[in-house]
Design a protein around this motif. Structure first.
Motif, PDB file in Angstrom:
ATOM      1  N   ASP A   1       0.813  -1.207   0.000  1.00 29.56           N
ATOM      2  CA  ASP A   1       0.000   0.000   0.000  1.00 29.56           C
ATOM      3  C   ASP A   1       0.851   1.264   0.000  1.00 29.56           C
ATOM      4  O   ASP A   1       0.370   2.332  -0.372  1.00 29.56           O
ATOM      5  CB  ASP A   1      -0.893   0.032   1.246  1.00 29.56           C
ATOM      6  N   ILE A   2       2.066   1.160   0.476  1.00 35.40           N
ATOM      7  CA  ILE A   2       2.947   2.315   0.592  1.00 35.40           C
ATOM      8  C   ILE A   2       4.193   2.066  -0.251  1.00 35.40           C
ATOM      9  O   ILE A   2       4.409   0.972  -0.762  1.00 35.40           O
ATOM     10  CB  ILE A   2       3.316   2.584   2.064  1.00 35.40           C
TER      11      ILE A   2
ATOM     12  N   GLU B   1       9.002  -6.311   3.981  1.00 36.72           N
ATOM     13  CA  GLU B   1       9.562  -5.808   5.235  1.00 36.72           C
ATOM     14  C   GLU B   1       8.662  -4.826   5.982  1.00 36.72           C
ATOM     15  O   GLU B   1       8.803  -4.670   7.195  1.00 36.72           O
ATOM     16  CB  GLU B   1      10.894  -5.095   4.957  1.00 36.72           C
ATOM     17  N   SER B   2       7.740  -4.164   5.275  1.00 36.82           N
ATOM     18  CA  SER B   2       7.086  -2.996   5.857  1.00 36.82           C
ATOM     19  C   SER B   2       5.718  -3.191   6.492  1.00 36.82           C
ATOM     20  O   SER B   2       5.189  -2.238   7.062  1.00 36.82           O
ATOM     21  CB  SER B   2       6.950  -1.906   4.782  1.00 36.82           C
ATOM     22  N   PRO B   3       5.060  -4.350   6.434  1.00 31.03           N
ATOM     23  CA  PRO B   3       3.714  -4.440   7.015  1.00 31.03           C
ATOM     24  C   PRO B   3       3.651  -4.039   8.486  1.00 31.03           C
ATOM     25  O   PRO B   3       4.624  -4.157   9.234  1.00 31.03           O
ATOM     26  CB  PRO B   3       3.360  -5.920   6.823  1.00 31.03           C
ATOM     27  N   PHE B   4       2.476  -3.574   8.880  1.00 29.25           N
ATOM     28  CA  PHE B   4       2.260  -2.992  10.205  1.00 29.25           C
ATOM     29  C   PHE B   4       2.656  -3.960  11.318  1.00 29.25           C
ATOM     30  O   PHE B   4       3.427  -3.604  12.224  1.00 29.25           O
ATOM     31  CB  PHE B   4       0.787  -2.601  10.354  1.00 29.25           C
ATOM     32  N   LEU B   5       2.134  -5.185  11.285  1.00 31.02           N
ATOM     33  CA  LEU B   5       2.417  -6.130  12.360  1.00 31.02           C
ATOM     34  C   LEU B   5       3.900  -6.468  12.427  1.00 31.02           C
ATOM     35  O   LEU B   5       4.465  -6.588  13.518  1.00 31.02           O
ATOM     36  CB  LEU B   5       1.597  -7.406  12.190  1.00 31.02           C
ATOM     37  N   ARG B   6       4.531  -6.602  11.283  1.00 29.35           N
ATOM     38  CA  ARG B   6       5.971  -6.865  11.274  1.00 29.35           C
ATOM     39  C   ARG B   6       6.716  -5.721  11.961  1.00 29.35           C
ATOM     40  O   ARG B   6       7.685  -5.945  12.698  1.00 29.35           O
ATOM     41  CB  ARG B   6       6.460  -7.061   9.838  1.00 29.35           C
ATOM     42  N   GLY B   7       6.242  -4.499  11.749  1.00 25.66           N
ATOM     43  CA  GLY B   7       6.853  -3.355  12.421  1.00 25.66           C
ATOM     44  C   GLY B   7       6.664  -3.404  13.918  1.00 25.66           C
ATOM     45  O   GLY B   7       7.569  -3.053  14.685  1.00 25.66           O
ATOM     46  N   ILE B   8       5.490  -3.836  14.361  1.00 17.99           N
ATOM     47  CA  ILE B   8       5.244  -3.956  15.798  1.00 17.99           C
ATOM     48  C   ILE B   8       6.213  -4.953  16.427  1.00 17.99           C
ATOM     49  O   ILE B   8       6.822  -4.690  17.471  1.00 17.99           O
ATOM     50  CB  ILE B   8       3.784  -4.374  16.062  1.00 17.99           C
ATOM     51  N   ILE B   9       6.379  -6.113  15.790  1.00 14.26           N
ATOM     52  CA  ILE B   9       7.293  -7.134  16.315  1.00 14.26           C
ATOM     53  C   ILE B   9       8.728  -6.620  16.302  1.00 14.26           C
ATOM     54  O   ILE B   9       9.475  -6.761  17.286  1.00 14.26           O
ATOM     55  CB  ILE B   9       7.164  -8.440  15.507  1.00 14.26           C
ATOM     56  N   ASN B  10       9.147  -6.011  15.208  1.00 16.12           N
ATOM     57  CA  ASN B  10      10.516  -5.510  15.110  1.00 16.12           C
ATOM     58  C   ASN B  10      10.818  -4.474  16.186  1.00 16.12           C
ATOM     59  O   ASN B  10      11.865  -4.517  16.843  1.00 16.12           O
ATOM     60  CB  ASN B  10      10.759  -4.901  13.734  1.00 16.12           C
TER      61      ASN B  10
ATOM     62  N   PHE C   1      13.449   0.734   9.204  1.00 16.90           N
ATOM     63  CA  PHE C   1      12.404   0.071   9.983  1.00 16.90           C
ATOM     64  C   PHE C   1      11.586   1.063  10.806  1.00 16.90           C
ATOM     65  O   PHE C   1      10.405   0.827  11.074  1.00 16.90           O
ATOM     66  CB  PHE C   1      13.001  -1.035  10.855  1.00 16.90           C
ATOM     67  N   PHE C   2      12.177   2.183  11.189  1.00 18.75           N
ATOM     68  CA  PHE C   2      11.399   3.251  11.797  1.00 18.75           C
ATOM     69  C   PHE C   2      10.467   3.869  10.752  1.00 18.75           C
ATOM     70  O   PHE C   2       9.311   4.159  11.020  1.00 18.75           O
ATOM     71  CB  PHE C   2      12.315   4.320  12.387  1.00 18.75           C
ATOM     72  N   ARG C   3      11.001   4.073   9.568  1.00 16.08           N
ATOM     73  CA  ARG C   3      10.188   4.662   8.490  1.00 16.08           C
ATOM     74  C   ARG C   3       9.007   3.773   8.139  1.00 16.08           C
ATOM     75  O   ARG C   3       7.900   4.253   7.915  1.00 16.08           O
ATOM     76  CB  ARG C   3      11.058   4.877   7.242  1.00 16.08           C
ATOM     77  N   TYR C   4       9.235   2.463   8.117  1.00 19.52           N
ATOM     78  CA  TYR C   4       8.158   1.544   7.746  1.00 19.52           C
ATOM     79  C   TYR C   4       6.946   1.710   8.666  1.00 19.52           C
ATOM     80  O   TYR C   4       5.811   1.824   8.196  1.00 19.52           O
ATOM     81  CB  TYR C   4       8.633   0.087   7.839  1.00 19.52           C
ATOM     82  N   LEU C   5       7.172   1.694   9.981  1.00 16.14           N
ATOM     83  CA  LEU C   5       6.036   1.782  10.902  1.00 16.14           C
ATOM     84  C   LEU C   5       5.397   3.167  10.840  1.00 16.14           C
ATOM     85  O   LEU C   5       4.166   3.292  10.844  1.00 16.14           O
ATOM     86  CB  LEU C   5       6.460   1.456  12.331  1.00 16.14           C
ATOM     87  N   PHE C   6       6.216   4.195  10.768  1.00 13.40           N
ATOM     88  CA  PHE C   6       5.692   5.555  10.677  1.00 13.40           C
ATOM     89  C   PHE C   6       4.801   5.696   9.445  1.00 13.40           C
ATOM     90  O   PHE C   6       3.695   6.241   9.513  1.00 13.40           O
ATOM     91  CB  PHE C   6       6.859   6.549  10.612  1.00 13.40           C
ATOM     92  N   ASN C   7       5.260   5.181   8.313  1.00 12.82           N
ATOM     93  CA  ASN C   7       4.477   5.278   7.077  1.00 12.82           C
ATOM     94  C   ASN C   7       3.201   4.450   7.157  1.00 12.82           C
ATOM     95  O   ASN C   7       2.166   4.850   6.601  1.00 12.82           O
ATOM     96  CB  ASN C   7       5.312   4.824   5.880  1.00 12.82           C
ATOM     97  N   ARG C   8       3.238   3.304   7.809  1.00 10.36           N
ATOM     98  CA  ARG C   8       2.032   2.490   7.956  1.00 10.36           C
ATOM     99  C   ARG C   8       0.993   3.225   8.808  1.00 10.36           C
ATOM    100  O   ARG C   8      -0.205   3.180   8.512  1.00 10.36           O
ATOM    101  CB  ARG C   8       2.366   1.135   8.568  1.00 10.36           C
ATOM    102  N   ILE C   9       1.441   3.874   9.860  1.00 12.97           N
ATOM    103  CA  ILE C   9       0.523   4.647  10.700  1.00 12.97           C
ATOM    104  C   ILE C   9      -0.161   5.719   9.864  1.00 12.97           C
ATOM    105  O   ILE C   9      -1.387   5.903   9.930  1.00 12.97           O
ATOM    106  CB  ILE C   9       1.282   5.273  11.881  1.00 12.97           C
ATOM    107  N   TYR C  10       0.647   6.405   9.046  1.00 10.48           N
ATOM    108  CA  TYR C  10       0.099   7.504   8.259  1.00 10.48           C
ATOM    109  C   TYR C  10      -0.458   7.047   6.914  1.00 10.48           C
ATOM    110  O   TYR C  10      -0.838   7.873   6.089  1.00 10.48           O
ATOM    111  CB  TYR C  10       1.131   8.616   8.098  1.00 10.48           C
TER     112      TYR C  10
ATOM    113  N   SER D   1      12.538  10.904   6.287  1.00 10.18           N
ATOM    114  CA  SER D   1      11.561  11.148   5.227  1.00 10.18           C
ATOM    115  C   SER D   1      10.379  11.965   5.733  1.00 10.18           C
ATOM    116  O   SER D   1       9.829  12.804   5.011  1.00 10.18           O
ATOM    117  CB  SER D   1      11.078   9.824   4.635  1.00 10.18           C
ATOM    118  N   ALA D   2       9.968  11.735   6.990  1.00  8.73           N
ATOM    119  CA  ALA D   2       8.858  12.494   7.568  1.00  8.73           C
ATOM    120  C   ALA D   2       9.273  13.932   7.846  1.00  8.73           C
ATOM    121  O   ALA D   2       8.497  14.871   7.605  1.00  8.73           O
ATOM    122  CB  ALA D   2       8.385  11.820   8.853  1.00  8.73           C
ATOM    123  N   LEU D   3      10.470  14.114   8.340  1.00  2.00           N
ATOM    124  CA  LEU D   3      10.979  15.466   8.594  1.00  2.00           C
ATOM    125  C   LEU D   3      11.071  16.262   7.297  1.00  2.00           C
ATOM    126  O   LEU D   3      10.775  17.464   7.262  1.00  2.00           O
ATOM    127  CB  LEU D   3      12.343  15.396   9.270  1.00  2.00           C
TER     128      LEU D   3
END
Length: 513
Positions: free
Chosen positions: A68-69, A75-84, A117-126, A499-501
């Motif tokens: 989706d992003i 590597e980037s799905p939401f749940l994978r980010g939570i576990i990581n 991996f920080f970017r992945y979760l941030f992007n999934r949230i947004y 990337s968010a900044l």
């Protein structure tokens, strides 16, 4: 019931053509606007809402290779980010792949704003929050069945996304239906401001959520559970403890819902766990119709290797040789060979060493076989993807939260009840009962590890107990040393991704980065 919601996920492929996320006000690209679509077919609301649920479990609607992003689909799905970010950064789990970014997570060292991996979760949230906003912005103009309940579910899902935002990054922009589609960069909102928003949204949603719901969708108890978790961590998020409020909603979950402890701990993490009486809110997986490299496939396949295990015994055809527990987890059980605790038996010891002198060596540390892709009841067929649902919220967690609140002095609780709940959790797994004198906060943080590790809670728990940063509590490879070393207090938050900044000049970096 499980197949019903999975079919809704699939149907969204026909109506959603989602673009990439490259800013903080992402809007979905659709063949028809949602308003046009729902006016033509009000029944499409079921698929649209289910698509929002899927954003926590799947990488995209077109299969495991689709995202989706604009980040890697695997590597980037939401749940994978939570576990990581919740488990590999803490004491219990380590990954050996050596990926740039993942290595820094597993050793809690050298974190910076460039870590993907920080970017992945941030992007999934947004990604998730604007999708919710899109529906909320137009639903008042549409005649759909059970509108109030649908609105409550969507508000719950948006609150869940923002809950992970303040837990991991502490701040961000507050994108809502009121500013949806705004082309001007939104102002930065503080942790306390987003906390207050989540609280108000969940209070409103909880009142309208159904007492029971289709499996995989939020019931009233799910809203109560998320509110309880928000209040449990309120002192971390805002500086003000809210354990009294947490206990109110914990008691609602326990006393006003029909959930009960599953008599079989292993069933909770098996491919047929959709029948469990304990799971309050799952993220759904299915080997055929809900494939993802980021749901429990990541946990199951990542914890296996044909070098030391037989993959088919755990319902898998692939072993990725990545994840192993450390003694920070299995050391909580004492001698694994003599322990009667069923949870202590869920580590693969053959061919592996107790000590993790090299976290990149597969045979250092014990793989966790807590999650598996085999049915608890009946026959199973090994598959490449997992069919085991992820129990994001379950009743045993609620019981341990009750006990923690009582020990922290929350009003409205009872020590005898707290002791009973803890012993209910323990004896379910054939662990010995404890006495009132043994029921301490130190015991609770250890019991939460024994019961809940690899379920996306551990980092937050350690922070709440004051054990994550600093040097008072060490674990293997904390701070990138074999025996662990102190890490700075600023590591209680992750850095805001570069990337968010760059996308929004109103965002500022967290201290220490």
């Amino acid at each position: 019931m499980k197949n019903k919601i999975l079919n809704f996920f699939i149907c969204l492929v026909l109506i959603s053509n989602v673009g990439c996320t490259d800013d903080l006000e992402t809007t979905p690209l659709v063949e028809l606007s949602l308003e046009e679509l729902l006016k033509q077919d009000p029944n499409a609301i079921e698929g649209i809402v289910s698509r929002l649920y899927a954003s926590f479990a799947l990488s995209g609607v077109n299969g495991p290779g689709n995202s989706d992003i604009s980040d890697d689909a695997g590597e980037s799905p939401f749940l994978r980010g939570i576990i990581n970010l919740q488990d590999f950064t803490a004491d219990a789990m380590k990954n050996r792949w050596g990926d740039d970014g993942l290595d820094q997570l597993t050793t809690t060292s050298n974190w910076d704003e460039n870590n993907k991996f920080f970017r992945y979760l941030f992007n999934r949230i947004y990604f998730t929050a604007p999708q919710c906003n899109n529906l909320l912005a137009i639903i008042d103009n549409i005649d759909v069945e059970n509108k109030e309940s649908v609105i409550a579910e969507v508000r719950f899902l948006r609150a869940l996304a923002y809950y992970y935002l303040i837990d991991t990054f502490g701040k961000g922009v507050l994108a809502t239906e009121d500013n949806f589609g705004n082309s001007t960069p939104l102002p930065e909102s503080s942790r306390s401001e987003i906390f207050a928003y989540i609280e108000s949204e969940l209070i409103a949603a909880e009142a309208a959520l159904p007492a029971t719901n289709t499996y995989g969708r939020a019931s009233k108890a799910a809203g109560q559970m998320l509110l309880a978790k928000l209040y449990m961590n309120a002192e971390v998020y805002t500086g003000t403890a809210r354990y009294d409020d947490a206990l109110i909603y914990i008691k609602k979950v326990i006393n006003e819902s029909s959930y009960s402890l599953d008599p079989n701990f292993i069933q909770l993490f098996s491919a047929d766990n959709s029948t469990s009486s304990e799971i309050i809110f799952p993220l759904i997986a299915d080997a055929n119709t809900s494939q993802s490299f980021g749901n429990t496939t990541y946990i199951v396949n990542g914890s296996l290797s044909s070098e030391t295990l037989t993959l088919a015994d755990f319902g898998a055809t692939e072993g990725w040789a990545g994840h192993r527990a450390s003694k920070g987890w299995y050391g909580l059980f004492g001698d694994l060979g003599t322990s009667t605790d069923i949870r202590a038996s869920l580590f693969w010891t053959d061919g592996h060493t107790y000590e993790m002198t090299d976290y990149r060596e597969w045979t250092n540390g014990y793989p966790s076989v807590k999650f598996r892709n085999t049915n608890f009841s009946g026959n199973s067929i090994a598959t490449s993807f997992s069919s085991t649902d992820f129990p994001l919220f379950r009743l045993a967690d609620t019981y341990l939260m009750y006990a923690e609140c009582v020990l922290r002095g929350a009003s409205g609780g009872d020590m005898n009840t707290a002791l009973q709940y803890v012993n209910d959790v323990r004896t379910r797994s054939n662990a010995s009962e404890i006495t009132t004198s043994q029921l301490t906060l130190s015991f609770i943080i250890d019991e939460r590890g024994r019961e809940l590790n690899l379920e996306g809670h551990r980092r937050s728990d350690l922070i709440r107990f004051g054990m994550f940063t600093g040097g008072n509590y060490l674990w293997p490879w904390k701070g990138n040393t074999v025996d662990g070393t102190s890490i700075p207090s600023t590591y209680s938050l992750f850095p805001v991704p570069l990337s968010a900044l760059q996308a929004n000049p109103n965002l500022t970096q967290n201290p220490g980065y």
